[in-house]
Design an enzyme around this catalytic site. Structure first.
Site, PDB file in Angstrom:
ATOM      1  N   SER A   1      24.342 -20.516 -21.618  1.00  0.00           N
ATOM      2  CA  SER A   1      23.286 -21.429 -21.168  1.00  0.00           C
ATOM      3  C   SER A   1      23.210 -22.721 -21.961  1.00  0.00           C
ATOM      4  CB  SER A   1      21.938 -20.715 -21.217  1.00  0.00           C
ATOM      5  OG  SER A   1      21.684 -20.246 -22.513  1.00  0.00           O
TER       6      SER A   1
ATOM      7  N   HIS B   1      22.172 -17.206 -15.653  1.00  0.00           N
ATOM      8  CA  HIS B   1      22.467 -18.562 -15.182  1.00  0.00           C
ATOM      9  C   HIS B   1      23.545 -18.554 -14.096  1.00  0.00           C
ATOM     10  CE1 HIS B   1      19.807 -20.768 -17.856  1.00  0.00           C
ATOM     11  NE2 HIS B   1      20.066 -19.805 -18.723  1.00  0.00           N
TER      12      HIS B   1
ATOM     13  N   LYS C   1      14.817 -17.412 -12.752  1.00  0.00           N
ATOM     14  CA  LYS C   1      15.521 -18.698 -12.696  1.00  0.00           C
ATOM     15  C   LYS C   1      15.802 -19.014 -11.210  1.00  0.00           C
ATOM     16  CE  LYS C   1      17.337 -18.037 -17.391  1.00  0.00           C
ATOM     17  NZ  LYS C   1      16.203 -18.562 -18.154  1.00  0.00           N
TER      18      LYS C   1
HETATM   19  C1  LIG Z   1      21.428 -15.929 -20.764  1.00  0.00           C
HETATM   20  C2  LIG Z   1      20.000 -15.482 -20.740  1.00  0.00           C
HETATM   21  N1  LIG Z   1      19.719 -14.174 -20.871  1.00  0.00           N
HETATM   22  C3  LIG Z   1      18.434 -13.725 -20.847  1.00  0.00           C
HETATM   23  C4  LIG Z   1      17.379 -14.587 -20.712  1.00  0.00           C
HETATM   24  C5  LIG Z   1      15.993 -14.053 -20.672  1.00  0.00           C
HETATM   25  O1  LIG Z   1      15.565 -14.050 -19.331  1.00  0.00           O
HETATM   26  P1  LIG Z   1      14.021 -13.836 -18.994  1.00  0.00           P
HETATM   27  O2  LIG Z   1      13.393 -15.187 -18.974  1.00  0.00           O
HETATM   28  O3  LIG Z   1      14.014 -13.154 -17.658  1.00  0.00           O
HETATM   29  O4  LIG Z   1      13.476 -12.967 -20.063  1.00  0.00           O
HETATM   30  C6  LIG Z   1      17.624 -15.967 -20.586  1.00  0.00           C
HETATM   31  C7  LIG Z   1      16.500 -16.921 -20.455  1.00  0.00           C
HETATM   32  O5  LIG Z   1      16.362 -17.868 -21.154  1.00  0.00           O
HETATM   33  C8  LIG Z   1      18.955 -16.427 -20.597  1.00  0.00           C
HETATM   34  O6  LIG Z   1      19.242 -17.736 -20.486  1.00  0.00           O
END
Ligand SMILES: Cc1ncc(COP(=O)(O)O)c(C=O)c1O
Length: 416
Positions: A202, A230, A261
């Site tokens: 990300s 993502h 997202k």
């Molecule tokens: C790669 C990744 N994994 C996990 C998460 C966590 O997701 P959530 O917002 O559903 O807790 C995010 C969010 O920022 C993320 O970018």
């Protein structure tokens, strides 16, 4: 009396320790000021003191956060099932017969997600952070090994910290290094070897080479875990994410992803995998058992979003690719250094933390909302502005953003 004096001394001590840390963060120039967003999420939003700006820092890849049909689906789930279940999943399982309607709302979404990813079963969580916190501890023991990409998301790192498996870390997307770590895990006598990677990183907008990772997994009899936050809904031809992009959908063992997202933009997460993995998670996963369950509005909106991914999503994904290509090609032609490829996360590399935050401030003055990222979110000396394209940006908005970057960089004589 003695007790309260001790308490107040302890409190003062904590205050001064924390105040010192906050000062250190400020002195390092990495203190994050939160911006107040004053409108609903969309391609244009209001932020405090700037009533209308074009938004280039949201995970709203398909524009579903404000989609009318998804908002309606959320409202109707509240009407039919209320605000929430009002209990954690431990009580949920105890009360199961009394709440079969609510259970079916959840299990319908679980089936939708299983079909979407072509997996046997799915478990829902309030967030993907929870899904990542629950998976490793539940399925791995001290006899096993987890081999993790160095740039994995914080929630994967934390999830791995909670488990007793032997830990190996390979350099970001470096297949030679991954192979070395797999050999080490073999030499350490690991029973299960689980390779863990983000599908898309990300902070970099780069894509894990899942085809090569799967080849190594086959060679060393390892399993594969990916985090698809993502990618789900918009990446790959039909929005099935990184496995579809590489044509390895049947070679990935466990997928964790978010509903917060591209899918509805609200909240929620899940693990999708084999029946055995999901059944054990329902028995043992601590964030599932000991936390509130995902609320009906989120379930209703996600269910609708998955339907739209297959219908309106076709055109939206085309637009997202067009917007991404336009932004990347014009910025590269102007001499900016960009990270990643083929993904709507486009980090504009600036190096210096102050330069990144100054340019972000200037962009805001011109009605373009972007954020500068610096240490500790990214490595020292690699400060950047992370631009995120959406399908609902118009071509004009994308061009305006590029024009603003070019003008500001020229005015600052920034070395790109
Ligand atoms: C790669 C990744 N994994 C996990 C998460 C966590 O997701 P959530 O917002 O559903 O807790 C995010 C969010 O920022 C993320 O970018």
């Amino acid at each position: 009396m003695i007790q309260s004096r001790a308490y107040s001394t302890g409190r003062k001590q904590l205050q001064s320790i924390l105040a010192k840390q906050i000062e250190e963060i400020k002195a390092a120039g990495t203190f994050k000021n939160e911006r107040v967003i004053t409108t609903a999420q969309s391609s244009t939003i209001g932020v405090k003191d700037s009533p209308k700006v074009v938004n280039f820092c949201a995970n709203n890849y398909l524009g579903f956060a404000g989609h009318p049909a998804i908002r309606e689906a959320a409202k109707s789930a509240i009407d039919s099932h209320g605000n929430g279940l009002g209990y954690d999943l431990l009580s949920y399982s105890l009360l199961f017969p009394a709440i079969s309607d609510t259970a079916s709302l959840l299990s319908d979404l679980e089936s939708t997600i299983s079909k979407f990813h072509k997996k046997e079963d799915t478990i829902l969580y309030p967030s993907c952070f929870d899904a990542n916190a629950g998976i490793f501890e539940t399925i791995l023991t001290e006899n096993d090994a987890v081999i993790s990409d160095a740039l994995n998301h914080a929630s994967i790192i934390d999830g791995i910290r909670l488990c007793k498996a032997k830990r190996f870390r390979y350099k970001n997307c470096d297949m030679a290094d991954l192979e070395e770590r797999l050999k080490e895990a073999d030499a350490a006598g690991a029973r299960i070897k689980l390779i863990a990677t983000d599908g898309v990183f990300s902070m970099d907008g780069s894509v894990a080479p899942l085809d090569k990772i799967c080849d190594l997994a086959d060679k060393y009899n390892a399993l594969t875990f990916i985090d698809e936050c993502h990618a789900t809904g918009f990446f790959g031809k039909n929005g099935r994410g990184t496995p579809e992009y590489f044509g390895v959908e049947d070679r990935i063992d466990i997928i964790n992803s978010t509903l917060g997202k591209a899918v509805s933009g609200a909240a929620g997460g899940y693990t999708t995998s084999t029946k055995e993995v999901i059944t054990l998670l329902r028995q043992r996963s601590r964030p599932y058992l000991f936390s509130n369950s995902i609320p009906p509005a989120v379930v209703g909106s996600a269910q609708k979003a998955f339907e739209l991914i297959d219908t309106e999503g076709v055109q939206l994904r085309k637009q997202l690719v067009a917007n991404t290509n336009l932004f990347r090609s014009r910025m590269a032609a102007a001499g900016f250094t960009l990270k990643g490829e083929n993904h709507p996360i486009v980090p504009v590399m600036l190096g210096d933390a102050k330069l990144a935050s100054d340019i972000a401030d200037e962009m805001l003055k011109r009605g373009i909302y972007v954020i500068g990222f610096s240490y500790p979110v990214v490595p020292k000396g690699q400060a950047r502005i992370r631009v995120q394209l959406s399908a609902i940006h118009t071509t004009q908005q994308v061009n305006e953003a590029v024009d603003a970057f070019i003008e500001i960089a020229n005015s600052k004589k920034a070395k790109l």
